[in-house]
Motif scaffolding. Structure first.
Motif, PDB file in Angstrom:
ATOM      1  N   CYS A  40       0.803  -1.228   0.000  1.00  0.00           N
ATOM      2  CA  CYS A  40       0.000   0.000   0.000  1.00  0.00           C
ATOM      3  C   CYS A  40       0.835   1.275   0.000  1.00  0.00           C
ATOM      4  CB  CYS A  40      -0.945   0.006   1.198  1.00  0.00           C
ATOM      5  SG  CYS A  40      -2.301  -1.171   1.045  1.00  0.00           S
ATOM      6  N   VAL A  41       2.112   1.185   0.320  1.00  0.00           N
ATOM      7  CA  VAL A  41       2.960   2.389   0.360  1.00  0.00           C
ATOM      8  C   VAL A  41       3.899   2.483  -0.841  1.00  0.00           C
ATOM      9  CG1 VAL A  41       2.830   2.615   2.862  1.00  0.00           C
ATOM     10  CG2 VAL A  41       4.722   1.334   1.842  1.00  0.00           C
ATOM     11  N   GLU A  46      -0.002   2.691  -9.565  1.00  0.00           N
ATOM     12  CA  GLU A  46      -0.330   1.437 -10.243  1.00  0.00           C
ATOM     13  C   GLU A  46       0.271   0.212  -9.546  1.00  0.00           C
ATOM     14  OE1 GLU A  46       3.107   3.331 -12.610  1.00  0.00           O
ATOM     15  OE2 GLU A  46       1.244   4.039 -11.739  1.00  0.00           O
ATOM     16  N   ASP A  47       1.245   0.440  -8.661  1.00  0.00           N
ATOM     17  CA  ASP A  47       1.835  -0.659  -7.894  1.00  0.00           C
ATOM     18  C   ASP A  47       1.096  -0.921  -6.588  1.00  0.00           C
ATOM     19  OD1 ASP A  47       3.808  -1.056  -9.800  1.00  0.00           O
ATOM     20  OD2 ASP A  47       5.239   0.281  -8.813  1.00  0.00           O
TER      21      ASP A  47
END
Length: 78
Positions: A40-41, A46-47
């Protein structure tokens, strides 16, 4: 980032309170939370997983994408 360093070393669980782990936590669930948090960080949107994917990850015992090394906070502000 300390969590990333510990993740790479296979010791990410060390970011949790030892007393908490011994008394109330399922270690595999803590690992899953750390894994999802690292996803999440990610720097590039898009990752990062969307919220529906995050919910599925928390409900699943399956494998997740490997997180990329996050940029340090110092690099993000320069």
């Amino acid at each position: 980032m300390l969590v990333w360093k510990l993740w790479v070393e296979g010791r990410a669980i060390e970011v949790s309170e030892e007393d908490l782990l011994e008394e109330t936590c399922v270690v595999s669930e803590v690992w899953r939370c750390i894994h999802v948090a690292l996803l999440c960080v990610q720097q590039k949107p898009e990752d990062r997983p969307n919220m529906a994917s995050v919910v599925l990850m928390f409900r699943s015992d399956g494998s997740f994408p490997h997180p990329k090394q996050p940029e340090s906070l110092m690099e993000l502000y320069h």
